[in-house]
Design a protein around this motif. Structure first.
Motif: not given
Length: 290
Positions: A218, A112, A176, A80, A164, A221, A169-173
């Motif tokens: 928050v 990214h 983390d 992903q 941000y 990560n 913070g993390h969009r998935f975890h």
């Protein structure tokens, strides 16, 4: 127009065109930062060699171990992650491994792959604010004061349109799993005197600052944690991104190779059975006299 150079002057000018302190090569001799390569082979780890190349000296065992931990933690985050998916799609389009790796690495930019460098810049700005407040190198940081200064610095970032906090913070975890482990290693090395622990304290202060008043914290990560390590080790922020790319290249290579073994041809980001979302004008016909 000046007279053309003579042969000796031309050779001398050519030799001066590129200069480097990194490597010295002659027939039968390769010296890296002054060390014969045969003395480094089998004695330095790859992370220690990275340090030597970038910093000019051999790191301590403790410094090399922290760098290695950060490199290990960042190698992969699954298909992903755009860089990983690009590597896999590339080989299904016929690219060899080097082409797939180059395509994937090229997307590791500000959005990214850039959060680690950006977080290091945030930490450095807070560090400078602490110095101005009288907390110079070696000073014991007051946590509340560090949180206050972190809040002020972050407010300045938000005024520049940054929404941000990089490294948090993390969009998935929700949490983390890599970050606490890395911070624990920094704490261990700080207790042993191998690093100062200053940037670990700054990172934790940022987390407290940006979490204040929220129903959920928050948390730091992977980018925030590796930014702590690279800052503790004295790397410049731009090198933080470069080192991350070295790490992520391992995952990119592994996924590209796995996809090569699995096969497949011209695989896009989604299976053809799953349509994309078309939002344009519905069907219409062109007038005959158009």
């Amino acid at each position: 127009m000046s007279d053309p150079l003579g042969d000796d002057a031309l050779v001398e000018a050519a030799e001066r065109w590129w200069s480097t302190d990194i490597i010295d090569i002659h027939p039968g001799y390769i010296g890296v930062r002054g060390f014969p390569i045969e003395q480094l082979i089998g004695r330095l780890s790859f992370p220690q060699m990275i340090w030597l190349m970038l910093r000019g000296e051999v790191p301590t065992a403790e410094q090399g171990a922290l760098l290695e931990a950060a490199l290990v933690a960042s190698v992969d985050h699954g298909p992903q992650a755009p860089s990983i998916s690009i590597s896999r799609m590339s080989v299904t389009c016929g690219l060899p491994l080097n082409g797939a790796m180059a395509s994937a690495i090229n997307v590791l930019d500000d959005v990214h792959g850039g959060a680690g460098q950006q977080c290091m810049e945030l930490y450095a700005e807070i560090d400078q604010a602490l110095v101005k407040a009288g907390y110079g190198e070696g000073a014991t940081l007051d946590h509340d004061q560090t949180v206050r200064l972190a809040t002020e610095v972050w407010a300045g970032w938000k005024e520049r349109g940054i929404r941000y906090a990089p490294g948090f913070g993390h969009r998935f975890h929700p949490l983390d799993p890599r970050a606490p482990r890395l911070l624990g290693l920094v704490d261990d090395q700080a207790a042993a005197g191998a690093v100062s622990g200053r940037f670990a304290a700054i990172g934790r202060a940022v987390e407290d600052s940006i979490s204040a008043g929220r129903s959920r914290r928050v948390p730091m990560n992977i980018d925030g944690a590796t930014a702590v390590i690279y800052s503790e080790l004295g790397f410049e922020p731009a090198l933080g991104r470069g080192i991350f790319i070295l790490s992520r290249s391992v995952g990119i290579l592994a996924h590209a190779w796995e996809q090569t073994q699995q096969g497949g041809r011209i695989k896009g980001p989604m299976p053809p059975q799953i349509p994309y979302n078309y939002t344009g004008i519905k069907h219409r016909d062109l007038e005959p006299n158009a």
